[in-house]
Design an enzyme around this catalytic site. Sequence first.
Site, mmCIF file in Angstrom:
data_model
loop_
_atom_site.group_PDB
_atom_site.id
_atom_site.type_symbol
_atom_site.label_atom_id
_atom_site.label_comp_id
_atom_site.label_asym_id
_atom_site.label_seq_id
_atom_site.Cartn_x
_atom_site.Cartn_y
_atom_site.Cartn_z
ATOM 1 C CD GLU A 131 34.507 29.690 40.479
ATOM 2 O OE1 GLU A 131 35.393 28.726 40.566
ATOM 3 O OE2 GLU A 131 34.535 30.381 41.006
ATOM 4 C CG HIS A 137 56.176 14.305 23.022
ATOM 5 N ND1 HIS A 137 56.937 13.679 22.070
ATOM 6 C CD2 HIS A 137 56.766 15.460 23.223
ATOM 7 C CE1 HIS A 137 57.636 14.481 21.536
ATOM 8 N NE2 HIS A 137 57.785 15.865 22.428
ATOM 9 C CE LYS A 148 32.352 28.393 47.985
ATOM 10 N NZ LYS A 148 32.686 29.818 48.407
HETATM 11 O O1 PA5 Z 1 36.203 32.878 42.276
HETATM 12 C C1 PA5 Z 1 35.415 32.524 43.340
HETATM 13 O O2 PA5 Z 1 34.752 33.490 43.643
HETATM 14 C C2 PA5 Z 1 35.734 31.016 43.972
HETATM 15 O O3 PA5 Z 1 36.459 30.539 43.435
HETATM 16 C C3 PA5 Z 1 36.297 31.569 45.277
HETATM 17 O O4 PA5 Z 1 37.315 32.230 45.608
HETATM 18 C C4 PA5 Z 1 36.339 30.221 46.138
HETATM 19 O O5 PA5 Z 1 34.893 29.660 46.195
HETATM 20 C C5 PA5 Z 1 36.876 30.560 47.613
HETATM 21 O O6 PA5 Z 1 35.750 31.479 48.024
HETATM 22 P P1 PA5 Z 1 36.189 32.349 49.515
HETATM 23 O O7 PA5 Z 1 37.529 33.202 49.231
HETATM 24 O O8 PA5 Z 1 35.114 33.023 49.883
HETATM 25 O O9 PA5 Z 1 36.636 31.405 50.579
#
Ligand code: PA5
Length: 467
Positions: free
Chosen positions: A292, A321, A435
Amino acid sequence: MNSRIRLDYNNLMTDRLGAYGISQAGLEAAGKAAVQASQWFHARRAAGKMDFFDLPDTPEHLNSCLKLAAKYKGKFDDLVVLGIGGSALGTTAIHSALNPSTYNLQDKKARRGRPRLWVLDNVDPEKLKAVLALLKAKRTLVNLISKSGATAETSAQFLWIRQWLMKDAGKNWSKNMVVTTDPAGGILRQIVDREKLSSLDVPSGVGGRFSVLTPVGLFPLAMAGVDIKSLLEGANQMRKMTLNENPWKNPARLYALTQFLLYQKGCRINVMMSYSDSLYPMTDWFRQLWAESLGKRVNNQNQTVETGPTPVKALGATDQHSQLQLYIEGPRDKAITFLMVEKFRSDITIPRAYPKIADISYLGGKSFGQLLNSEARATALALSKNGRPNCSFLIPEISPRTVGQLVFLLETATAYAGGLFGINPMDQPGVEEGKRYTYGLMGRAGFENRKAEAEKFEAGNSSRYVV
Ligand code: PA5
């Protein structure tokens, strides 16, 4: 024994790998890029855009989490964490590293009175129902975690579990919930104020995947008996090392730099292979952190670059394996990072038997830990002999301190790698786009155009189903 984790990068270099490796001269020449990335990192830090970096040195969150965990101690049989991505993966990784794999199966005495821990990071109704069927609402504390407060999965979980708590506790349901969210903004913060819920803060300047050392991870981990003070001390030890401008003494910088150079040489896949079951969920956490943070369409100059290494997780010896054949003989597009534990917290001696059958008796008297580590060394050698770059994080022993070091090292390396790739490691526009389509499809006001777009897109494909 050394109490610090070390990065062994011998098997990335040309003297071990020939032309497939990185030369010492190449590494030193790239040092300039590393210095620039480091300057970029610290400039962003000064601008308040790398706040994760100062978390180990901030006692505020440690104190608030310890205080709240002490208040709840012994009052609940179960703790349910509701959250997704960065709000869940770090907790699972550290809990799995530091608590026994059988934690939830142990009786309360063995758990030292701590609640069982359920991290529900998905919305699969079958699993949600199955877990809830095991719990008693009155004896369950729910920790709802969302930085933005708007994630559809977590919001749905909140509505569902709130109703479940209400059925049992009526108006007192709110006593069984702690919300961890942004200190000021977001819908959840509004709900906290309205329902007078107990709450903890996710600092505004810390993004989800960098937030495990905030109350996002610290509170549930403290509830599950993890020594969060030592965890943060370990992170702080690593923080001091990562401030070292000498790249040979700064494992985060060296790891980021070598992975960046390997990416340039065509190793677009970063496999993290844990030779410890306890650390395997750490590879899940790292997968999110690396993917990410580094997978981006545009660079810092807003030019299209579509860059980023693909993280893959693996478990040794199991995946020897399963995957290893591909890693050793398949396309030369992978760099492997091992997580290796030098001393296991407990070990088993393999019994001696069948002295006349040499093909099995050689194992007698050795330990399982020794076998696992020999497998790791053998795998590293086989990869190296075939010119496949690999390096190892050597963890002296799994403990709150070494886990704190590892987590902080990987977070900082990811941020540095962002500087080397020339992208912003702290945003996630692709995730946000997904989202918004979900909001549209689920009928959230303000997202009608997303719904229309999704439906039009899908209608165009309707003739190509195979039935
Ligand atoms: O790293 C990130 O920003 C995302 O993976 C969020 O943690 C994830 O989308 C969840 O978001 P939130 O904590 O706002 O619900």
